[in-house]
Design a protein around this motif. Structure first.
Motif, short mmCIF file in Angstrom:
data_model
loop_
_atom_site.label_atom_id
_atom_site.label_comp_id
_atom_site.label_asym_id
_atom_site.label_seq_id
_atom_site.Cartn_x
_atom_site.Cartn_y
_atom_site.Cartn_z
N ASP A 1 0.81 -1.21 0.00
CA ASP A 1 0.00 0.00 0.00
C ASP A 1 0.85 1.26 0.00
O ASP A 1 0.51 2.26 -0.65
CB ASP A 1 -0.93 0.01 1.21
CG ASP A 1 -2.09 -0.95 1.04
OD1 ASP A 1 -2.27 -1.45 -0.09
OD2 ASP A 1 -2.80 -1.22 2.03
N ALA A 2 1.95 1.24 0.75
CA ALA A 2 2.79 2.45 0.84
C ALA A 2 3.33 2.84 -0.53
O ALA A 2 3.30 4.02 -0.91
CB ALA A 2 3.93 2.20 1.82
N ALA A 3 3.82 1.85 -1.28
CA ALA A 3 4.35 2.15 -2.61
C ALA A 3 3.25 2.64 -3.54
O ALA A 3 3.43 3.59 -4.31
CB ALA A 3 5.02 0.91 -3.19
N MET A 4 2.07 2.01 -3.48
CA MET A 4 0.97 2.44 -4.33
C MET A 4 0.51 3.84 -3.95
O MET A 4 0.14 4.65 -4.82
CB MET A 4 -0.20 1.46 -4.24
CG MET A 4 -0.02 0.17 -5.03
SD MET A 4 0.39 0.42 -6.79
CE MET A 4 -0.88 1.55 -7.32
N ASP A 5 0.53 4.15 -2.66
CA ASP A 5 0.14 5.50 -2.24
C ASP A 5 1.09 6.55 -2.82
O ASP A 5 0.66 7.63 -3.24
CB ASP A 5 0.14 5.60 -0.71
CG ASP A 5 -1.04 4.86 -0.08
OD1 ASP A 5 -1.99 4.53 -0.82
OD2 ASP A 5 -0.99 4.60 1.14
N LEU A 6 2.36 6.22 -2.85
CA LEU A 6 3.33 7.15 -3.43
C LEU A 6 3.06 7.35 -4.91
O LEU A 6 3.07 8.48 -5.41
CB LEU A 6 4.75 6.61 -3.23
CG LEU A 6 5.35 6.70 -1.82
CD1 LEU A 6 6.67 5.96 -1.76
CD2 LEU A 6 5.55 8.17 -1.43
N ILE A 7 2.82 6.25 -5.62
CA ILE A 7 2.55 6.34 -7.06
C ILE A 7 1.29 7.17 -7.32
O ILE A 7 1.26 8.04 -8.20
CB ILE A 7 2.39 4.93 -7.68
CG1 ILE A 7 3.71 4.16 -7.62
CG2 ILE A 7 1.88 5.02 -9.10
CD1 ILE A 7 4.75 4.64 -8.58
N ASN A 8 0.25 6.88 -6.56
CA ASN A 8 -1.04 7.56 -6.78
C ASN A 8 -0.98 9.04 -6.42
O ASN A 8 -1.80 9.83 -6.92
CB ASN A 8 -2.14 6.88 -5.95
CG ASN A 8 -2.47 5.49 -6.46
OD1 ASN A 8 -2.35 5.21 -7.65
ND2 ASN A 8 -2.86 4.59 -5.54
N SER A 9 -0.06 9.43 -5.56
CA SER A 9 -0.01 10.83 -5.13
C SER A 9 0.84 11.71 -6.04
O SER A 9 0.93 12.92 -5.83
CB SER A 9 0.53 10.92 -3.70
OG SER A 9 1.83 10.37 -3.62
N VAL A 10 1.49 11.11 -7.05
CA VAL A 10 2.30 11.92 -7.97
C VAL A 10 1.38 12.80 -8.81
O VAL A 10 0.44 12.32 -9.44
CB VAL A 10 3.15 11.01 -8.89
CG1 VAL A 10 3.86 11.85 -9.94
CG2 VAL A 10 4.15 10.23 -8.06
#
Length: 548
Positions: A169-178
């Motif tokens: 989830d942490a990695a996906m959150d980073l991707i989605n917040s770009v």
């Protein structure tokens, strides 16, 4: 290192030519390394980037950023690099006119992945490459939520798993917040987000799928390129740090994944650049050099990895204590030289070698010369630096960084020649003459030939007579560039002791002895570069440089 790199700090001495951080000419020429500027030395190419790993789908070969002389445009696209990449320390960009930049590191291209058969949706959970995902999006075959990939399947690299998705989830959150401002950037990030979801899905089915980990790391690294250095949500460093974690895990599962070590080193280098000349940056540069070393051990014939390794060492040398600097710089020189000997026309590595030699000349000059009698003098280092920068310009005359650096160092050449020095030679026509018959004489190298110059000829030339007139007085060795077959160091008991040089020509071999092994490196490279320039049809450019 990543494609876009920040301006590097000023180093000691005059402004050095900008470092070129672009991809190798052979393969992806664009890499993501910043160029290091030296005070008053030729500026490094700021547009070039470090060589990029083959699995990252990035198009870097022909688009060199403005400041990068050697590398092609630094912007990465979602296409995979099928060629090796190039120049100064990974990701270090320098202004074209300010300093001599070295070619940046290149990321590994997706060429290898492209060779794999295209995956169809009915092939279950096999990992999709970046290129395949891009093709799907272009052809409209990809569904928004990739339902098919959530079906039951086994991974080719591990056992099936039903682990929850929370750990990703942490990695996906980073991707989605770009968040990207321009339309092209938003389209690019949309593809990266789509790819990240697929790799996350593959890892949910099989946490030991190192291909998925590797490709997801590439997605995070690419997303970091879409984020400005001063962004806080998310920060560029956070994306790179997450990418490094996934490279770490991928290499733990597959220790022979050399592309992962290569791209991991680029990501670490990008993180180091964000920290300037700090102790933390020093530790990161050391980590990057270790990963480049692992990549080269696993894939020894990669000029891009060697070039990036040299760039990382060059950046590290600007931070470490003075007592450690020269050793690191000499190691960087050996990496650039090794890259060139794998690819003779690798202009980024050629240019970077010129910039690092220029910096070494500056340092040696400030210290009043070298304490080691075997080391080259500052004047010899300046002259060698000019040779490499002139050769890079001859191979890529359109690169403004090379042009600017050449203006700074051209006067250091022994004009109207490219190189002048002494070699021990046998009598003409007797390549294996008794050792006592070999004589140390002066040789001249230009765009046409390597010519022996006898003392009587030197006197006649000083009186205004041409070399051709002088040569009629006494036979001399003359190696015409188009006749060369190969140039190499040699060791043979039939030759006098010393650093042997063999120039194989269509008429037969020519054997010479250099004053030292350090001098031999300069002769071997200079002759090879002149021949390479001839083979590329650029002899007229080199002639213009040395004749004015």
């Amino acid at each position: 290192m990543s494609a876009n790199s920040a301006d590097s700090d000023t180093q000691n001495g005059t402004t050095e030519p900008p470092l070129v951080t672009g991809d190798a000419d052979l393969q992806p020429e664009e890499s993501k390394d910043k160029e290091v500027e030296l005070n008053d030395a030729p500026a490094a190419d700021s547009e070039s980037k470090m060589d990029q790993p083959s699995d990252r789908s990035i198009e870097s070969d022909d688009n060199v950023p403005a400041t990068v002389v050697d590398s092609e445009p630094g912007e990465e696209s979602l296409q995979s690099n099928d060629e090796p990449a190039t120049v100064v320390d990974p990701g270090l960009d320098r202004s074209k006119d300010q300093s001599v930049q070295s070619n940046g590191a290149e990321r590994v291209s997706s060429a290898e992945e492209a060779k794999r058969p295209e995956l169809k949706k009915d092939e279950g959970s096999r990992t999709f490459t970046m290129r395949e995902l891009l093709n799907e999006l272009k052809t409209g075959e990809a569904n928004d939520d990739f339902e098919v990939e959530n079906q039951e399947a086994t991974s080719p690299h591990g056992e099936e798993s039903t682990q929850p998705m929370g750990q990703n989830d942490a990695a996906m959150d980073l991707i989605n917040s770009v968040s990207v401002g321009d339309e092209e950037g938003r389209s690019r990030q949309k593809i990266l987000t789509f790819a990240a979801r697929r790799y996350a899905s593959a890892l949910e089915r099989n946490p030991e799928d190192y291909d998925a980990l590797y490709n997801w790391a590439l997605v995070l690294q690419e997303s970091a390129d879409n984020v400005s250095p001063d962004s806080s949500l998310p920060s560029k460093d956070a994306l790179l740090e997450e990418a490094c974690k996934k490279y770490d895990e991928a290499t733990r599962l597959c220790p022979t994944l050399h592309d992962a070590y290569y791209n991991w080193a680029i990501a670490i280098s990008d993180r180091a650049k964000l920290r300037g000349r700090t102790k933390e940056a020093e530790e990161l540069w050391k980590q990057a050099t270790k990963n480049y070393e692992k990549a080269v051990k696993l894939s020894w014939n990669s000029p891009q990895a060697l070039n990036n390794w040299g760039l990382a060492l060059q950046e590290l040398s600007a931070i470490v204590p003075a007592r450690e600097k020269q050793t690191i710089v000499k190691t960087a020189i050996s990496k650039f030289r090794a890259a060139i000997r794998l690819q003779f026309d690798f202009h980024r590595a050629i240019y970077n070698l010129g910039t690092v030699l220029y910096g070494l000349a500056e340092d040696t000059s400030r210290l009043g010369g070298s304490t080691n009698a075997k080391d080259l003098s500052p004047n010899e280092l300046y002259s060698q630096s000019a040779i490499y920068i002139a050769a890079a310009h001859a191979l890529k005359p359109s690169y403004s960084v090379y042009s600017s650096a050449l203006k700074l160092v051209r006067s250091m050449l022994p004009l109207p020649y490219l190189k002048v020095g002494y070699l021990t030679a046998p009598p003409v026509g007797s390549p294996v003459a008794p050792h006592n018959d070999w004589k140390r004489t002066e040789f001249l190298l230009n765009h046409e030939a390597l010519q022996q110059l006898h003392r009587v000829e030197q006197k006649q030339m000083s009186q205004g007579l041409s070399a051709d007139t002088a040569n009629t007085k006494r036979a001399a060795i003359r190696v015409v560039i188009p006749n060369i077959v190969s140039v190499s160091a040699c060791a043979d008991l039939t030759l006098p002791p010393g650093a042997g040089l063999c120039i194989d020509t269509i008429q037969g071999p020519v054997y010479l002895i250099a004053d030292s092994w350090e001098c031999l490196d300069g002769w071997v490279d200079a002759i090879r570069l002149v021949y390479t320039i001839f083979a590329r049809g650029k002899s007229d450019v080199l002639a213009g440089i040395i004749t004015g």
